[in-house]
Motif scaffolding. Structure first.
Motif, PDB file in Angstrom:
ATOM      1  N   LYS A  61      31.111  45.226  32.674  1.00 37.92           N
ATOM      2  CA  LYS A  61      30.488  43.910  32.776  1.00 37.92           C
ATOM      3  C   LYS A  61      30.261  43.347  31.380  1.00 37.92           C
ATOM      4  N   THR A  62      30.373  42.020  31.249  1.00 36.69           N
ATOM      5  CA  THR A  62      30.180  41.366  29.955  1.00 36.69           C
ATOM      6  C   THR A  62      28.764  41.615  29.437  1.00 36.69           C
ATOM      7  N   SER A  63      27.774  41.447  30.303  1.00 33.29           N
ATOM      8  CA  SER A  63      26.378  41.671  29.916  1.00 33.29           C
ATOM      9  C   SER A  63      25.539  41.816  31.172  1.00 33.29           C
ATOM     10  N   THR A  72      23.379  40.781  26.187  1.00 30.41           N
ATOM     11  CA  THR A  72      23.889  39.437  25.899  1.00 30.41           C
ATOM     12  C   THR A  72      25.380  39.389  25.612  1.00 30.41           C
ATOM     13  N   GLY A  73      26.076  40.497  25.528  1.00 31.72           N
ATOM     14  CA  GLY A  73      27.503  40.562  25.204  1.00 31.72           C
ATOM     15  C   GLY A  73      27.721  41.427  23.989  1.00 31.72           C
ATOM     16  N   SER A 103      27.818  37.995  35.441  1.00 32.43           N
ATOM     17  CA  SER A 103      28.570  38.784  36.411  1.00 32.43           C
ATOM     18  C   SER A 103      30.044  38.912  36.024  1.00 32.43           C
ATOM     19  N   ARG A 104      30.441  38.256  34.935  1.00 38.84           N
ATOM     20  CA  ARG A 104      31.829  38.341  34.468  1.00 38.84           C
ATOM     21  C   ARG A 104      32.143  39.753  33.973  1.00 38.84           C
ATOM     22  N   SER A 105      33.323  40.219  34.310  1.00 43.71           N
ATOM     23  CA  SER A 105      33.789  41.507  33.797  1.00 43.71           C
ATOM     24  C   SER A 105      34.772  41.247  32.665  1.00 43.71           C
ATOM     25  N   TRP A 106      34.937  42.220  31.798  1.00 44.18           N
ATOM     26  CA  TRP A 106      35.933  42.111  30.739  1.00 44.18           C
ATOM     27  C   TRP A 106      36.664  43.434  30.636  1.00 44.18           C
ATOM     28  N   LEU A 130      47.564  44.620  21.924  1.00 37.02           N
ATOM     29  CA  LEU A 130      46.178  44.535  22.346  1.00 37.02           C
ATOM     30  C   LEU A 130      46.055  43.422  23.383  1.00 37.02           C
ATOM     31  N   LEU A 131      45.548  43.765  24.555  1.00 33.80           N
ATOM     32  CA  LEU A 131      45.372  42.788  25.630  1.00 33.80           C
ATOM     33  C   LEU A 131      43.895  42.708  25.984  1.00 33.80           C
ATOM     34  N   MET A 132      43.360  41.509  26.100  1.00 32.49           N
ATOM     35  CA  MET A 132      41.968  41.319  26.486  1.00 32.49           C
ATOM     36  C   MET A 132      41.902  40.314  27.633  1.00 32.49           C
ATOM     37  N   ALA A 133      40.985  40.513  28.552  1.00 33.39           N
ATOM     38  CA  ALA A 133      40.830  39.573  29.663  1.00 33.39           C
ATOM     39  C   ALA A 133      39.369  39.497  30.078  1.00 33.39           C
ATOM     40  N   PHE A 134      38.938  38.309  30.433  1.00 36.30           N
ATOM     41  CA  PHE A 134      37.628  38.112  31.039  1.00 36.30           C
ATOM     42  C   PHE A 134      37.870  37.720  32.485  1.00 36.30           C
ATOM     43  N   ILE A 135      37.205  38.397  33.385  1.00 33.64           N
ATOM     44  CA  ILE A 135      37.441  38.197  34.810  1.00 33.64           C
ATOM     45  C   ILE A 135      36.160  37.672  35.449  1.00 33.64           C
TER      46      ILE A 135
END
Length: 96
Positions: A56-58, A21-22, A62-65, A90-95
């Motif tokens: 993958k987020t979960s 679930t994340g 299908s979103r990657s992070w 610190l850099l974070m991204a959801f793709i």
């Protein structure tokens, strides 16, 4: 796992389980990785640590992070006192 490349350089890497679930838990059908590079000066007063993770987020998305961390550290000694000056990015991204 960390491995020395040369006198001043080390590389690290690991696999981590993902989540249904994340976040992180014991979902063995969702794997990600963590890797990085570390440089340390000859006198070991200065170091640079660049690490990152991607996955993958979960299992339900299908979103990657990805997340990257850059830490520059300098140890400063004045008379009888030691200080550590540290800067972190610190850099974070959801793709999608």
């Amino acid at each position: 796992m960390t491995s020395k490349l040369y006198n001043k350089w080390s590389v690290l890497g690991s696999a981590v389980t993902g989540s249904a679930t994340g976040g992180w838990d014991k979902q063995l059908s969702n794997w990600s990785g963590v890797s990085g590079l570390i440089w340390t000066s000859d006198n070991q007063a200065t170091s640079l640590n660049v690490t990152g993770t991607y996955g993958k987020t979960s299992t339900q998305s299908s979103r990657s992070w990805e997340m990257y961390n850059i830490v520059l550290q300098y140890k400063l000694t004045l008379k009888h006192y030691s200080f550590c000056i540290m800067s972190t990015v610190l850099l974070m991204a959801f793709i999608e």
